[in-house]
Design an enzyme around this catalytic site. Structure first.
Site, PDB file in Angstrom:
ATOM      1  N   CYS A  31      43.243 -79.177 -23.830  1.00  0.00           N
ATOM      2  CA  CYS A  31      42.996 -77.846 -24.271  1.00  0.00           C
ATOM      3  C   CYS A  31      41.682 -77.194 -23.947  1.00  0.00           C
ATOM      4  CB  CYS A  31      43.510 -77.769 -25.831  1.00  0.00           C
ATOM      5  SG  CYS A  31      42.560 -79.224 -26.789  1.00  0.00           S
ATOM      6  N   TYR A 170      56.212 -84.472 -24.747  1.00  0.00           N
ATOM      7  CA  TYR A 170      55.067 -84.985 -25.253  1.00  0.00           C
ATOM      8  C   TYR A 170      55.423 -85.864 -26.572  1.00  0.00           C
ATOM      9  CZ  TYR A 170      50.327 -84.445 -27.056  1.00  0.00           C
ATOM     10  OH  TYR A 170      49.073 -84.636 -27.893  1.00  0.00           O
ATOM     11  N   HIS A 173      49.674 -88.619 -29.140  1.00  0.00           N
ATOM     12  CA  HIS A 173      48.543 -88.205 -30.045  1.00  0.00           C
ATOM     13  C   HIS A 173      49.033 -88.052 -31.686  1.00  0.00           C
ATOM     14  CE1 HIS A 173      46.632 -86.733 -26.254  1.00  0.00           C
ATOM     15  NE2 HIS A 173      45.928 -87.858 -26.703  1.00  0.00           N
ATOM     16  N   ASP A 265      41.837 -91.718 -28.064  1.00  0.00           N
ATOM     17  CA  ASP A 265      42.045 -91.427 -26.586  1.00  0.00           C
ATOM     18  C   ASP A 265      40.597 -90.826 -25.872  1.00  0.00           C
ATOM     19  OD1 ASP A 265      43.443 -90.790 -24.223  1.00  0.00           O
ATOM     20  OD2 ASP A 265      44.251 -88.900 -24.766  1.00  0.00           O
TER      21      ASP A 265
HETATM   22  C1  LIG Z   1      38.930 -80.887 -24.443  1.00  0.00           C
HETATM   23  C2  LIG Z   1      39.995 -81.816 -24.413  1.00  0.00           C
HETATM   24  C3  LIG Z   1      41.336 -81.672 -24.874  1.00  0.00           C
HETATM   25  C4  LIG Z   1      42.377 -81.995 -24.773  1.00  0.00           C
HETATM   26  N1  LIG Z   1      43.533 -81.654 -25.161  1.00  0.00           N
HETATM   27  C5  LIG Z   1      44.762 -82.201 -25.176  1.00  0.00           C
HETATM   28  C6  LIG Z   1      46.006 -81.606 -24.995  1.00  0.00           C
HETATM   29  O1  LIG Z   1      46.148 -80.384 -25.456  1.00  0.00           O
HETATM   30  N2  LIG Z   1      47.001 -82.534 -25.041  1.00  0.00           N
HETATM   31  C7  LIG Z   1      46.864 -83.857 -24.713  1.00  0.00           C
HETATM   32  O2  LIG Z   1      48.001 -84.358 -24.336  1.00  0.00           O
HETATM   33  N3  LIG Z   1      45.808 -84.439 -24.466  1.00  0.00           N
HETATM   34  C8  LIG Z   1      44.698 -83.701 -24.832  1.00  0.00           C
HETATM   35  N4  LIG Z   1      43.452 -84.178 -24.463  1.00  0.00           N
HETATM   36  C9  LIG Z   1      43.357 -85.752 -24.116  1.00  0.00           C
HETATM   37  C10 LIG Z   1      43.409 -85.943 -22.770  1.00  0.00           C
HETATM   38  O3  LIG Z   1      44.335 -85.505 -21.897  1.00  0.00           O
HETATM   39  C11 LIG Z   1      43.158 -87.423 -22.037  1.00  0.00           C
HETATM   40  O4  LIG Z   1      44.353 -88.104 -22.573  1.00  0.00           O
HETATM   41  C12 LIG Z   1      41.686 -87.666 -23.046  1.00  0.00           C
HETATM   42  O5  LIG Z   1      40.561 -86.985 -22.971  1.00  0.00           O
HETATM   43  C13 LIG Z   1      41.253 -89.018 -22.184  1.00  0.00           C
HETATM   44  O6  LIG Z   1      40.880 -88.804 -20.835  1.00  0.00           O
HETATM   45  P1  LIG Z   1      39.867 -88.760 -20.216  1.00  0.00           P
HETATM   46  O7  LIG Z   1      39.034 -89.846 -20.387  1.00  0.00           O
HETATM   47  O8  LIG Z   1      39.956 -88.617 -18.839  1.00  0.00           O
HETATM   48  O9  LIG Z   1      38.991 -87.387 -20.926  1.00  0.00           O
HETATM   49  C14 LIG Z   1      42.262 -83.540 -24.405  1.00  0.00           C
HETATM   50  C15 LIG Z   1      41.006 -83.985 -23.854  1.00  0.00           C
HETATM   51  C16 LIG Z   1      40.145 -83.187 -24.022  1.00  0.00           C
HETATM   52  C17 LIG Z   1      38.543 -83.757 -23.389  1.00  0.00           C
END
Ligand SMILES: Cc1cc2nc3c(=O)[nH]c(=O)nc-3n(C[C@H](O)[C@H](O)[C@H](O)COP(=O)(O)O)c2cc1C
Ligand code: SF4
Length: 686
Positions: A31, A170, A173, A265
């Site tokens: 997001c 989905y 989370h 996460d």
């Molecule tokens: C700003 C932000 C918004 C996120 N929004 C969502 C979302 O809308 N849906 C979702 O499944 N995961 C969301 N995530 C989680 C990411 O998809 C991901 O699983 C998580 O950040 C770990 O990955 P990374 O280490 O590459 O950031 C979001 C992560 C971030 C940083």
């Protein structure tokens, strides 16, 4: 430059059901605070990533029905056909660069708010809403389940009509009904959707089958699935997750697996290293023949290759690395590894969603500004004049201004008083857990090193006379700030009696290695990360620590960066004593007088050492002196003197980097007017 053959494997195409990803770089859903409210800004942000080489670009979570309305948060939305054009725009922009577009459909059930829609919340069983809204969710009956399946199916059809190539189911989370039915704590049903695991999985299976049936001919069906919630029995446990993956192994076209909830996460670098999720997902590929994508704040191509070679993942999932550097894949492809702007794991990006504002990033000041300011992470307008620029201060503002002005082609001179470059970034990165923050400095220095037009002077304190004699046309003061010692802050507009002397330490003292004797009282009127990192540092040095704050909890703003729970857990593990809702009215040398903010009652706490984390003051003496000598500027050839970043108004490192970038963008450009960005104006009232 040529790509290193070691990384070739990252550029192999991967079949995902009916579609083919051109390489293994997969921007997982994230997001951005823009969502359905700012579709052009959203589409432009995704487009830049497609340009940057990601094979798959996903939306954030996407509401499928008003009964799953997550207001005030602004996510994607596909309630009916009116929502298609906004998302079609994103698909067109993503497709224009040969990438695939994915959408994450969800109904948030009891984790929705329905504050906007005023619908009754839905859940597997009667239960309170997750986020403390004063309303409960009602148990879904069979008609509700049928409705939910229909809404999901219709949303999938709309997603296909919008042009999406991948459609998510989905179950991650703790944010979707498909997951809530799996969780024993949320599902106490006694019908065929509750009880035994087979029953709790039923709805998830049905929704995957519905989605495949609706759009599977053209779109890949992706399952985002939480393999562990770290909550014990009431949550999805890895043991149960393994059974579920066995049950559904071949049903989705792609498994997207990660930890729940969100705070487990998107863990900040302070609490998790790159690839930390591996033990929770490394078994998935052994159970399914379908491709697997996973996350782990991957910024190192070697780590990525290792994930593929060792059979952990097929696709490298990334949210934050793609935010910090939308061009990460392209840079690996072009053999420009040193150009990768690595995420520092500060989670300021997450705070955009949590404060319902467009996403921003510490490392990438253009994030969220692609449409409204026309900023691009890689491109910037060439210089408009032959002007020579002097920047005083090589902290995050000065470094970013020097880098971006250098990229524009200006002759830049960057003078730093101390021997060390990086300013607060260098200092703060030495606090416990913040090592990766030094990437803010290191990336900029790496870029500057390649620019013959940028000259850096360390150990060069500069006074007003030096500036006037330097011969620069434009001068930027980026001289940073320092912490106050007098107790002035949010809770004490007149300071605190007894503060201000050398007996009171500040975060600057701690970062300078001036560690007070214990026990130490940390007075946190700042509410973010400083107090808890300093507490950690002091505990490591065997000091007993009292953490006192006028706020009702410690580190309250850190909930916006998903750090709060981790900070609390760490403070408890370290034995830091928390004294909340307590102001300090006086320091008496060997004790402080505490005043409870609600009862007004006073008490005393014996301590000889206090660290005041209250407020900062700009270090703008040079700026003020230059302003007072404005009449001398023309003779010195100076056209402008500006002050930016912490030297103007102390803030986050993200603010400081943004300020430097903005200065560089705006130099010699026409003024942008009173509203310096484009807005989405809802002038069509149909
Ligand atoms: C700003 C932000 C918004 C996120 N929004 C969502 C979302 O809308 N849906 C979702 O499944 N995961 C969301 N995530 C989680 C990411 O998809 C991901 O699983 C998580 O950040 C770990 O990955 P990374 O280490 O590459 O950031 C979001 C992560 C971030 C940083
Ligand atoms: S804000 Fe911080 S955590 Fe988020 S992408 Fe940027 S550098 Fe990474």
């Amino acid at each position: 430059m040529q790509r290193d053959p070691r990384f070739d494997v990252l550029f192999e195409p991967v079949r995902i059901g009916p579609v083919i990803a051109k390489n293994r770089f997969f921007q997982v859903p994230h997001c951005n605070g823009m969502g359905h409210a700012m579709p052009q800004a959203h589409a432009a942000m995704r487009e830049v990533k497609a340009e940057g080489g990601w094979a798959v670009i996903c939306t954030e979570e996407c509401e499928i029905h008003p009964s799953g309305d997550v207001s005030p948060y602004v996510e994607a939305r596909l309630w009916d056909d009116h929502d298609i054009p906004a998302l079609r725009l994103m698909c067109e922009k993503v497709h224009a660069h040969g990438a695939l577009a994915g959408i994450e459909l969800t109904h948030n059930g009891p984790t929705a708010s329905n504050l906007y829609s005023r619908e009754v919340l839905l859940a597997p069983s009667h239960q309170p809403s997750k986020y403390g809204y004063p309303a409960q969710a009602r148990a879904m009956d069979k008609r509700d389940i049928a409705d939910y399946r229909r809404w999901h199916r219709n949303a999938a059809l709309r997603a296909r009509a919008a042009g999406f190539d991948l459609v998510y189911v989905y179950a991650g989370h703790d944010l979707s009904l498909a997951m809530h039915f799996l969780q024993k704590r949320r599902n106490q049903r006694t019908d065929e959707y509750g009880g035994a695991l087979e029953n709790r999985v039923r709805l998830l299976r049905e929704v995957i089958e519905d989605t495949r049936d609706a759009v599977g001919d053209r779109c890949a069906v992706v399952l985002r699935f939480a393999t562990e919630e770290l909550l014990g029995e009431g949550g999805v446990t890895m043991a149960e997750a393994k059974e579920i993956v066995h049950m559904l192994a071949e049903l989705p076209d792609l498994w997207d697996v990660n930890l729940a909830a969100w705070y487990n996460d998107s863990v900040p670098s302070r609490f998790a290293r790159e690839g930390a999720q591996e033990p929770f997902i490394d078994w998935v590929k052994k159970v399914t023949s379908k491709p697997v994508v996973g996350v782990g704040r991957f910024t190192s191509p070697d780590t990525m290759v290792s994930q593929i070679r060792r059979g952990i993942l097929d696709l490298i999932g990334a949210a934050r690395p793609s935010i910090a550097d939308p061009y990460l894949p392209k840079k690996i492809e072009q053999g420009r590894i040193d150009d990768i702007r690595e995420c520092i794991g500060c989670n300021i990006c997450v705070s955009g969603d949590n404060t319902v504002t467009p996403i921003r990033c510490t490392q990438n000041p253009t994030m969220g500004e692609e449409w409204r300011k026309g900023w691009h992470p890689e491109r910037i307008a060439p210089r408009k004049s032959e002007a020579k620029i002097l920047i005083v201060g090589a902290g995050p503002t000065g470094l970013e201004a020097a880098r971006a002005l250098g990229q524009r082609g200006y002759e830049v001179h960057l003078a730093e008083a101390s021997a060390e470059l990086g300013g607060r970034v260098s200092r703060e990165s030495r606090l416990p857990g913040l090592t990766e923050w030094a990437r803010v400095r290191d990336w900029r220095l790496g870029q500057i090193k390649t620019m013959p037009n940028v000259h850096v002077y360390r150990g060069s304190p500069i006074g007003a006379q030096d500036v006037l004699e330097f011969g620069a046309r434009h001068v930027l003061l980026a001289t940073g700030c320092h912490w106050r010692r007098d107790g002035f802050g949010r809770s004490n507009g007149m300071g605190i009696k007894g503060f201000g002397s050398a007996a009171i330490s500040t975060p600057d003292d701690i970062m300078d290695g001036l560690i007070p004797d214990g026990p130490v009282l940390l007075f946190d009127d700042d509410y973010f990360y400083y107090a808890s990192t300093i507490a950690e540092q002091l505990c490591a040095l065997k000091r007993r620590v009292y953490y006192v704050t006028p706020d009702d909890t410690i580190a309250s703003w850190s909930s916006n960066t998903l750090e709060y729970r981790h900070i609390q857990a760490r403070m408890h593990a370290l034995g830091v004593e928390q004294i909340v809702s307590s102001n300090i009215t006086e320091f008496k040398g060997d004790r402080v007088v505490l005043q409870h903010v609600w009862s007004g009652q006073n008490s005393e706490l014996r301590c000889t050492s206090v660290v005041a984390i209250t407020a900062r003051l700009p270090q703008d003496a040079l700026y003020q002196e230059l302003l007072s000598r404005e009449s001398e500027w023309p003779a010195a050839g100076i056209q402008s003197v500006q002050c930016a970043g912490d030297a103007l108004a102390p803030g986050l490192i993200a603010h400081a980097v943004y300020a430097g970038h903005r200065y560089a963008r705006e130099l010699d450009e026409a003024p942008s007017g009173d509203v310096p960005f484009r807005r989405h104006l809802h002038t069509s009232f149909t």
